[in-house]
Enzyme design. Structure first.
Site, PDB file in Angstrom:
ATOM      1  N   GLU A   1      -1.484  -4.239  -0.689  1.00 47.42           N
ATOM      2  CA  GLU A   1      -1.604  -5.692  -0.832  1.00 47.42           C
ATOM      3  C   GLU A   1      -2.943  -6.097  -1.427  1.00 47.42           C
ATOM      4  OE1 GLU A   1      -0.556  -8.053   2.480  1.00 47.42           O
ATOM      5  OE2 GLU A   1       1.452  -7.221   2.631  1.00 47.42           O
TER       6      GLU A   1
ATOM      7  N   GLU B   1      -6.034  -9.958   7.346  1.00 47.12           N
ATOM      8  CA  GLU B   1      -4.948  -8.997   7.575  1.00 47.12           C
ATOM      9  C   GLU B   1      -4.269  -8.800   6.238  1.00 47.12           C
ATOM     10  OE1 GLU B   1      -1.962  -7.454   7.495  1.00 47.12           O
ATOM     11  OE2 GLU B   1      -0.840  -8.860   8.748  1.00 47.12           O
TER      12      GLU B   1
END
Length: 758
Positions: A222, A213
Site C-alpha cells: 500500500e 496503518e
C-alpha cells in the site's frame, strides 16, 4: 490488505473539477496523466467520474456523477464501500486494541499528531482502488484514539490531530463518525493526498507524532515506503513519535505439494494423458505466475505443509525514521528437516510502541512465540504471503545451510535460493521469452496442470467432435488450452480464438508453441474485432459449428462465479455467425448452493458498535455490515475461497437453485428451491457457485464448488446467524429447512438472492 473481496461492479474513482462538461470513455482517457486542482470555492461542485466495469461484456465506461463538495450520495457509496475490507479491518479486535494501547502509551502529552495513509500518488491511487485496498485515515479511529489520549494527558500546550484522507466517500463517512463521537472539533479532516498538504493552509508546522496503518499482507504493497519517505521529508519533525514503531518481516521454508501445483505447470502437465504441451520442453517460462508474493490463508493448508526451517528474520522497518527505497540481504538458513523447498511463507509483526510491550502479528497459527506475538483470530484483510520457488523447488538435507537472497523495492519483496539454477531462460530458435510469456494467476496454472480437469475437457471435446467435422470452431474465452486441444484433435477445423483478455499475447503464445504441438498456424486465427461486430467475413466465410469455452476470462479471477456467464452473453452476441446446428459447450450452467456455518467470515463482516470506546454504528449501512439492515436492503454477495475462510461446515445438502440454458440467447432467469438442513449448527450464510455442464448428456460436469480449491465461490451472509437442526433432532431447534430464491439480471450480470428459514 487482502484482495479477496470483490464488488458487484469494479470501480475506479477520479475527482475532477472541470469548468465545462467532459465526455470520457475507458479506452481514450488516461487517468494516470490527470491531476486535479483541489482549490475550490464554497459554491463549487465536485464531479465524480466512476469507471464502471460490466462483468458480462468486459467493457467499461466512465459514469459522471455530480456531487456536492461536502459529500457523496448514499447510492454512490454503497456499491463501492460495501465490498471493501474496511469492515473486516474494523472488526479486528486484536488490531484495534493493540493500536489503542500503543497510542495511549505514546501520546502522553499534547502535541501535533498526523494520521495519514499511503502516499496517494496517481499510480498508487489507481492501483489501490482497483484492488479495493483503499485505506487512508479511514473512519478516523486512530485519530480519535490520539485525540482522546491527549485529552487525558497533562500539559500546558494544546494538541491537534490532523487526519489526511483523499478518498471523498470515506471523508464523508469519517465526518459522520467524528460527529457521533463528539470529535469533530478535535480532529481536523483534510480531503487531500498526503503529498498535497500545504503549510499555513492545511498544517501550521511539522507534526510531532505519526499514527498510521498503511499495511497490506505483504507489508509494503500500500506504499508504506514512499508514504514514510514523504512524511519524514515534508511533514514530520526529526525523530518523531510513531505508532507503529517498527515492523519486522519473518519467513520460513516449507514443502507443500499444493503450493507447488500453483506455479509449476511444466512438471505437472507432464503427467497428463492428452499430449497437449502448454509448456513444451525448453520453453518453461512461457506460461507462469508473476514473480511476486501471493497473499494466502496458510492455516488452511497447515496439515499439508512440511516445515523445513525455523522462522527467520528478513527485514526491519522503523517507522520513526526515513526508510530506504531498496535493500538486499543474504540469509543463511539451517534446514531443520530434509525435503524439497517449494515456497517461502512470510508474515510480519508490528511493534507498536517504543518500549516493545504492544505487538500485532500476521503469523500462521503453527508459529510459536516469539515470532507470533500479538497474533489474533482469523481475518481477511491481512493474510500470510507465499513466494514460490521456481520449477519443482530445491532439494535440501537436514542441517544443510540454505543461502537465500532477499530483496525489496518500494512495494514488493522477493526471494531467491542461491543454489537454484534457472531453467529455460530462452525459447527455441533464440526467441526472447518475454515476447510470448503469459502471466496467469496461480489458481489458473493449477487448473491447467490438473489431470482430472484436463481429462474431463479432453473427453468433452472428443465426444463433441465424434461424427462431425466442424468447418470452424470458435473459442469464446481466453483459454489457450482449448485452442490447442481442438487444433490437435481436429486438424481440418479452422480454430478461431477471440482471446478477449490476452489478445495479442495469446496470438504470440500460439505461434511459439504451435510447432511443439504439431499444429499448423494456418489452422488457428485470433480474431481481434469486437464480438458484437462479427460477420461471416471475419470467420473466413465459414459458419461456426462449435462454440466452446471453459469458461475463463483473464483478469476475472476475483469475480463472482456468475460473472463467468459472460460466456452466455457472448454466445448471444455471436448468434449471427453460428450455424443452425452449432454445438455449444458448455451446454448449460447450474447454479448450486449450500447453507453453511461460517463463523469466522461472518464475524469479520458483522455490524459495528463501539470500537475501543468509539461508536461506529453510523458506518454499518455504508460498509455493508451483517446484522439488522434497513427494510428491503440486502448485504452484497462477496467472492471467497471458502476453504480459506477459517472455520466452515456444510449444514445442508448441495442443491440446485436455477439453470442457464446456453443453447438459447441470454435471458432473465429465476429459481426457487427448498432444502432440508442435514446437520445441526449455526448457519451464517449461503455458498453459491456454478457447475458447468460440458455436454448435452450432462455426463461431464466441471464443478467450482467449495471442495474445489482453484475457484472462488459467492457468499451471501445472513443478516443474523440462525440456529438450525435436522427435523426430529433432540436439540429442539425449530429451523430444519429453508427456501432460497434467486433471479439473474442479464442487463447487469448480477444475481439477487433471498432466503427464508422454515
Amino acid at each position: 490488505m487482502a484482495t479477496s473481496l470483490v464488488p458487484r461492479s469494479l470501480f475506479r474513482i477520479l475527482y475532477l473539477f472541470p469548468t465545462s462538461p467532459l465526455t470520457l470513455n475507458a479506452q481514450s482517457f488516461n487517468p494516470l496523466k490527470f491531476s486535479a486542482n483541489r482549490a475550490m470555492s464554497s459554491a463549487s461542485t465536485q464531479r465524480l467520474f466512476q469507471l464502471k466495469f460490466d462483468p458480462l461484456t468486459g467493457n467499461s465506461e466512465w459514469v459522471v456523477i455530480e456531487e456536492e463538495v461536502e459529500g457523496v450520495s448514499e447510492n454512490t457509496q454503497k456499491p463501492i464501500l460495501a465490498t471493501t475490507s474496511y469492515l473486516d479491518m474494523l472488526n479486528d479486535a486484536t488490531r484495534n486494541r493493540a493500536f489503542r494501547e500503543a497510542i495511549d502509551k505514546t501520546i502522553s502529552k499534547p502535541c501535533r499528531v498526523l494520521d495519514i495513509g499511503y502516499f496517494s500518488s496517481p499510480v498508487f491511487s489507481l492501483l489501490a482502488l482497483k484492488s479495493r485496498k483503499r485505506r487512508c485515515a479511514g473512519t478516523g479511529l486512530l485519530s480519535m484514539m490520539a485525540a482522546r489520549a491527549m485529552d487525558s494527558a497533562v500539559g500546558d500546550s494544546k494538541g491537534m490531530v490532523t487526519a489526511c484522507e483523499s478518498y471523498l466517500p470515506m471523508v464523508k463517512l469519517m465526518r459522520k463518525v467524528l460527529r457521533l463521537n463528539g470529535m469533530e472539533r478535535k480532529v481536523k479532516v483534510i480531503n487531500k493526498r498526503s503529498d498535497e498538504l500545504q503549510f499555513d493552509s492545511d498544517i501550521i508546522s511539522r507534526a510531532d507524532a505519526l499514527v498510521s496503518e498503511i499495511l497490506d499482507s505483504e507489508l509494503l504493497g500500500e506504499g508504506l515506503i514512499p508514504t514514510l519517505q514523504h512524511a519524514h521529508d515534508k511533514l514530520l519533525v526529526e525523530n518523531p513519535l510513531t505508532v507503529p514503531y517498527r515492523a519486522t518481516i519473518y519467513g520460513q521454508l516449507v514443502e507443500s505439494t499444493y503450493l507447488w501445483k500453483l506455479h509449476d505447470l511444466y512438471n505437472n502437465e507432464a503427467k497428463a494423458c492428452d499430449a497437449i504441451h502448454l509448456v513444451p520442453e525448453g520453453m518453461d517460462p512461457i506460461i507462469c505466475v508473476k514473480p511476486q508474493q501471493y497473499p494466502m490463508h496458510c492455516d488452511a493448508i497447515a496439515k499439508e505443509v512440511k516445515l523445513l526451517s525455523e522462522p527467520f528474520r528478513v527485514f526491519e522497518f522503523d517507522f520513526w525514521k526515513r526508510p530506504e527505497s531498496k535493500a538486499e540481504k543474504e540469509l543463511h538458513i539451517k534446514a531443520t528437516d530434509g525435503g524439497r523447498v517449494h515456497a517461502v511463507v512470510s508474515w510480519w509483526m508490528l511493534q507498536l510502541d517504543r518500549e516493545g510491550t504492544v505487538f500485532y502479528s500476521t503469523a500462521p497459527k503453527w508459529i510459536s512465540p516469539p515470532f507470533n506475538i500479538g497474533a489474533g483470530d482469523w481475518c481477511d484483510h491481512w493474510k500470510q504471503c507465499v513466494w514460490f520457488i521456481p520449477d519443482n523447488g530445491v532439494s535440501i538435507s537436514k542441517d544443510e545451510q540454505v543461502h537465500i537472497c532477499a530483496s525489496h523495492d518500494e512495494t514488493t519483496f522477493s526471494y531467491h535460493l542461491k543454489a537454484q539454477i534457472p531453467r529455460g531462460e530462452a525459447l527455441q530458435h533464440g526467441d526472447n521469452a518475454e515476447n510470448f510469456k503469459l502471466i496467469l494467476p496461480p489458481e489458473r496454472i493449477a487448473v491447467y496442470g490438473d489431470r482430472e480437469w484436463r481429462l474431463a475437457m479432453l473427453t468433452a471435446i472428443t465426444n463433441a467432435l465424434q461424427g462431425r467435422s466442424p468447418s470452424a470452431c470458435m473459442i469464446a474465452d481466453d483459454s489457450v488450452f482449448l485452442t490447442l486441444m481442438v487444433a490437435c484433435l481436429s486438424k481440418q477445423t479452422l480454430v478461431l480464438s477471440l482471446f478477449p483478455g490476452i489478445r495479442e499475447k495469446g496470438a504470440k503464445y500460439l505461434q511459439a508453441v504451435s510447432y511443439a504441438n504439431d499444429i499448423s498456424m494456418d489452422s488457428i486465427k485470433v480474431i481481434e474485432k469486437r464480438k458484437s461486430c462479427l460477420t461471416v467475413h471475419d470467420t473466413f466465410e465459414k459458419k461456426v459449428d462449435l462454440l466452446i469455452s471453459e469458461p475463463f476470462y483473464y483478469g476475472n479471477d476475483n469475480a463472482l462465479p456468475w460473472h463467468n456467464l459472460r460466456f452466455w452473453k457472448e454466445r448471444t452476441m455471436l448468434d449471427s455467425v453460428l450455424s443452425d446446428d452449432a454445438l455449444i459447450m458448455p451446454s448449460k450452467g447450474i447454479l448450486r448452493a449450500c447453507f453453511m456455518s461460517l463463523p469466522d467470515l461472518w464475524s469479520s463482516r458483522r455490524r459495528l458498535g463501539t470500537i475501543e470506546g468509539f461508536d461506529h454504528s453510523v458506518t454499518n449501512d455504508t460498509l455493508g455490515a451483517c446484522g439488522e439492515l434497513p427494510e428491503g436492503q440486502e448485504g452484497p454477495c462477496l467472492a471467497f475461497y471458502i476453504w480459506q475462510c477459517g472455520e466452515y461446515e456444510e449444514l445442508s445438502e448441495i442443491f440446485t437453485v436455477m439453470e442457464f440454458d446456453f443453447s438459447k440467447p441470454i435471458s432473465p432467469c429465476s429459481g426457487k428451491s427448498q432444502v432440508k438442513v442435514s446437520k445441526a449448527g449455526t448457519c451464517h450464510g449461503i455458498a453459491l457457485w456454478i457447475d458447468w455442464v460440458m455436454d448435452s448428456k450432462s455426463s461431464i460436469v466441471i464443478s467450482t464448488g467449495p471442495d474445489k480449491r482453484y475457484w472462488k465461490q459467492g457468499v451471501k451472509l445472513l443478516a443474523n446467524p440462525v440456529a438450525v437442526g435436522a427435523r426430529g433432532s433432540a436439540d429442539g431447534v425449530e429451523c430444519c429447512s429453508a427456501v432460497i430464491e434467486a433471479s439473474f439480471d442479464p442487463s447487469t450480470g448480477e444475481l439477487d438472492v433471498r432466503h427464508s428459514f422454515l
